[in-house]
Design a protein around this motif. Structure first.
Motif, PDB file in Angstrom:
ATOM      1  N   HIS A   4     -34.238  25.851  11.748  1.00 53.35           N
ATOM      2  CA  HIS A   4     -34.000  25.423  13.116  1.00 53.35           C
ATOM      3  C   HIS A   4     -34.450  26.448  14.146  1.00 53.35           C
ATOM      4  O   HIS A   4     -34.585  26.134  15.300  1.00 53.35           O
ATOM      5  N   GLU A  15     -28.518  21.261  14.702  1.00 57.62           N
ATOM      6  CA  GLU A  15     -29.177  20.068  14.167  1.00 57.62           C
ATOM      7  C   GLU A  15     -30.275  19.560  15.099  1.00 57.62           C
ATOM      8  O   GLU A  15     -30.645  18.398  15.045  1.00 57.62           O
ATOM      9  N   ARG A  27     -31.046  13.942  15.838  1.00 56.80           N
ATOM     10  CA  ARG A  27     -31.173  15.065  14.919  1.00 56.80           C
ATOM     11  C   ARG A  27     -32.603  15.288  14.436  1.00 56.80           C
ATOM     12  O   ARG A  27     -32.823  15.814  13.373  1.00 56.80           O
ATOM     13  N   CYS A  68     -36.184  16.924  10.282  1.00 59.70           N
ATOM     14  CA  CYS A  68     -34.789  16.474  10.231  1.00 59.70           C
ATOM     15  C   CYS A  68     -33.901  17.674  10.525  1.00 59.70           C
ATOM     16  O   CYS A  68     -33.955  18.684   9.817  1.00 59.70           O
ATOM     17  N   GLY A  69     -33.090  17.548  11.561  1.00 58.55           N
ATOM     18  CA  GLY A  69     -32.209  18.643  11.947  1.00 58.55           C
ATOM     19  C   GLY A  69     -31.056  18.874  10.992  1.00 58.55           C
ATOM     20  O   GLY A  69     -30.400  19.910  11.040  1.00 58.55           O
ATOM     21  N   THR A  70     -30.789  17.925  10.111  1.00 55.14           N
ATOM     22  CA  THR A  70     -29.691  18.085   9.155  1.00 55.14           C
ATOM     23  C   THR A  70     -30.122  18.886   7.939  1.00 55.14           C
ATOM     24  O   THR A  70     -29.500  19.869   7.579  1.00 55.14           O
ATOM     25  N   SER A  92     -29.543  11.072   6.354  1.00 58.20           N
ATOM     26  CA  SER A  92     -28.877  11.139   7.658  1.00 58.20           C
ATOM     27  C   SER A  92     -29.537  10.146   8.609  1.00 58.20           C
ATOM     28  O   SER A  92     -30.750   9.943   8.566  1.00 58.20           O
TER      29      SER A  92
END
Length: 107
Positions: A4, A15, A27, A68-70, A92
């Protein structure tokens, strides 16, 4: 999480949510074609980006440009446009409303 740290924007959280888009399903970050850097959203890129906005040409949709931020999985543009608003890696949910803005990012 190290993946991130590469995402730019205003008030980016763990996220990839930003000051503009911060609901639980916001996200993803998008790599901008013009500067090849990830930003949380178009508005963050307008505020802090390269000032030379360009959309991804259709012949480059095979390149990874969605994060994907997850889980940190990078999707190709084609994969993202066909994913039915869920991450193919961690399942997600992505914000289906992002579809309304795809012309800002993709040819």
């Amino acid at each position: 999480m190290p993946h991130h740290q590469q995402v730019k924007g205003i008030n980016v959280d763990a996220e990839t949510r930003c000051i503009h888009y911060n609901s639980p399903i916001d996200r993803i970050a998008i790599k901008f074609f013009c500067c090849q850097e990830y930003f949380s959203c178009f508005e963050c890129h307008e505020a802090e980006g390269c000032r030379k906005h360009q959309v991804w040409p259709i012949d480059r949709f095979h390149e990874k440009a969605i994060l994907c931020g997850t889980c940190g999985y990078e999707l190709t543009i084609t994969e993202y446009l066909n994913c039915a608003s869920t991450c193919p890696s961690c399942s997600s949910a992505f914000n289906p409303g992002c579809n309304l803005h795809k012309h800002l990012y993709f040819e």
